[in-house]
Design an enzyme around this catalytic site. Structure first.
Site, PDB file in Angstrom:
ATOM      1  N   CYS A 209      47.803  37.901  25.253  1.00 27.00           N
ATOM      2  CA  CYS A 209      46.425  37.413  25.179  1.00 27.00           C
ATOM      3  C   CYS A 209      45.935  37.388  23.736  1.00 27.00           C
ATOM      4  O   CYS A 209      46.070  38.385  23.008  1.00 27.00           O
ATOM      5  CB  CYS A 209      45.510  38.298  26.021  1.00 27.00           C
TER       6      CYS A 209
ATOM      7  N   CYS B 277      43.017  38.896  44.802  1.00 29.23           N
ATOM      8  CA  CYS B 277      42.530  38.504  43.477  1.00 29.23           C
ATOM      9  C   CYS B 277      43.694  38.150  42.557  1.00 29.23           C
ATOM     10  O   CYS B 277      44.497  39.019  42.193  1.00 29.23           O
ATOM     11  CB  CYS B 277      41.716  39.642  42.874  1.00 29.23           C
TER      12      CYS B 277
ATOM     13  N   CYS C  18      31.626  35.977  40.916  1.00 26.87           N
ATOM     14  CA  CYS C  18      31.887  37.418  40.871  1.00 26.87           C
ATOM     15  C   CYS C  18      31.798  37.843  39.412  1.00 26.87           C
ATOM     16  O   CYS C  18      32.487  37.284  38.550  1.00 26.87           O
ATOM     17  CB  CYS C  18      33.281  37.706  41.432  1.00 26.87           C
TER      18      CYS C  18
ATOM     19  N   CYS D  14      41.078  46.592  26.470  1.00 27.71           N
ATOM     20  CA  CYS D  14      42.164  45.985  27.242  1.00 27.71           C
ATOM     21  C   CYS D  14      43.533  46.217  26.620  1.00 27.71           C
ATOM     22  O   CYS D  14      43.753  45.935  25.437  1.00 27.71           O
ATOM     23  CB  CYS D  14      41.911  44.486  27.395  1.00 27.71           C
TER      24      CYS D  14
ATOM     25  N   CYS E  84      39.549  42.096  23.025  1.00 26.30           N
ATOM     26  CA  CYS E  84      38.725  43.014  23.823  1.00 26.30           C
ATOM     27  C   CYS E  84      39.215  44.451  23.635  1.00 26.30           C
ATOM     28  O   CYS E  84      40.367  44.776  23.915  1.00 26.30           O
ATOM     29  CB  CYS E  84      38.786  42.625  25.295  1.00 26.30           C
TER      30      CYS E  84
ATOM     31  N   CYS F  67      40.169  35.176  45.331  1.00 22.51           N
ATOM     32  CA  CYS F  67      39.383  35.233  44.104  1.00 22.51           C
ATOM     33  C   CYS F  67      40.342  35.001  42.942  1.00 22.51           C
ATOM     34  O   CYS F  67      41.429  35.582  42.902  1.00 22.51           O
ATOM     35  CB  CYS F  67      38.707  36.589  43.977  1.00 22.51           C
TER      36      CYS F  67
ATOM     37  N   ARG G  40      31.214  46.649  44.122  1.00 20.76           N
ATOM     38  CA  ARG G  40      32.596  47.099  44.276  1.00 20.76           C
ATOM     39  C   ARG G  40      32.940  48.179  43.262  1.00 20.76           C
ATOM     40  O   ARG G  40      32.681  48.032  42.065  1.00 20.76           O
ATOM     41  CB  ARG G  40      33.574  45.934  44.103  1.00 20.76           C
TER      42      ARG G  40
END
Length: 330
Positions: free
Chosen positions: A69, A113, A205, A76, A73, A145, A275
């Site tokens: 990636c 997901c 979401c 992460c 962030c 999702c 959640r």
């Protein structure tokens, strides 16, 4: 610390009337004496029970593409700035994604997901996901999702047409704290993607990661933002500070604070699916069951690059509470 005499049932009644908690009331929840914790959770349960009874929605993640990636962030392990030793691989083949959905059904999961690292999907990656989604929807009664990063309007429309029910794109933190966590995209980029999701007809979401240096005021601001965004599903993650990431040394949370955050989210977003998401095992620890008095949904199994609790243990936890798994999320 704010000291306010609060009747927690008054906050529950206010939430049930659809009225927004004030900043002072939100801070009162987060900064309440621990002796008030059970009273707060009881008030949150009053709201949760009104809208969702004792049913619990189960969600499961498949890490469809790991690492690689370009985003920075700080939380992460898959980001370009992370030194965490994780598996890295391109997008999984269709058959693997479909097989993951079958396994999810065996674990009584209602929402599957499909999560992929990266700024956003390439056309080839989108095609692979769409092929898998079409087969899953044709063969299994399952809500799907997707979480693939920043989308264009065309990409959102294609996912909706393929049968994706819901799209996740978390706000993660408050707008004022965002630059401390990520610099390669903006808070507004995330808002814009969620708005495209809503325009496409997919269910939005969006949630948060608590424990990234935000203030209590900013936690309330996050709750306000998620209410304003009108996200149908709100995953609340608690930072699992992974060695090798910029936030590896953050240890801001304890189980009682996490429970107060869940109660706050229920009071401010009373009608929404709240959640308990990543980091619940390491932050809520032995108090995990209490979280379901505010939240009505939970991730089972492993997360993206960290292990979760065994699904069978979650089934037992839900049964011990006297709650019921919602087998079909459609």
């Amino acid at each position: 610390m704010l000291q306010v005499q609060t009747d927690w049932n008054d906050l529950a009644d206010k939430a049930l009337r659809g009225e927004l908690l004030t900043m002072e009331e939100g801070l009162a929840v987060l900064q309440a004496d621990d002796d008030d914790l059970l009273s707060i959770m009881n008030a949150a349960f009053k709201v949760r029970k009104h809208y969702y009874g004792k049913k619990v929605k189960l969600n499961l993640i498949i890490n469809a593409k790991s690492g690689l990636c370009p985003e920075d962030c700080g939380y992460c392990s898959q980001s370009i700035v992370s030194k965490a030793p994780i598996q890295k691989y391109p997008l999984l083949e269709k058959d693997t994604l479909v097989d993951g959905a079958r396994k999810a059904m065996e674990l009584k999961v209602g929402t599957y997901c499909i999560v992929a690292s990266g700024r956003g999907p390439s056309n080839k990656e989108l095609d692979q996901v769409i092929e898998a989604v079409k087969e899953i929807k044709a063969t299994m009664p399952m809500k799907i999702c997707a979480c693939l990063g920043i989308l264009t309007e065309e990409q959102a429309a294609r996912l909706k047409e393929a049968g994706v029910d819901r799209y996740n794109h978390n706000l993660n933190t408050s707008k004022s704290n965002y630059g401390n966590i990520t610099t390669t995209h903006t808070y507004d980029d995330r808002i814009n993607t969620v708005e495209k999701v809503k325009a496409s007809g997919m269910s939005p979401c969006s949630g948060a990661i608590i424990g990234m240096g935000e203030t209590d005021e900013e936690i309330v601001e996050i709750a306000y933002a998620l209410r304003e965004l009108d996200a149908d599903s709100i995953p609340i993650n608690f930072l699992n500070s992974i060695p090798g990431t910029p936030l590896e040394n953050r240890k801001d949370l304890d189980p009682r604070k996490c429970l107060k955050v869940l109660a706050l989210m229920r009071f401010i977003c009373p009608t929404k699916e709240i959640r308990i998401a990543g980091g619940r095992e390491v932050n809520l620890r032995s108090l995990q069951p209490l979280g379901l008095y505010a939240a009505n949904s939970v991730f089972v199994g492993d997360y993206l690059t960290t292990e979760g609790q065994e699904a069978q243990e979650d089934h037992k936890m839900i049964e011990d509470l006297g709650f019921e798994i919602e087998l079909c999320a459609l």
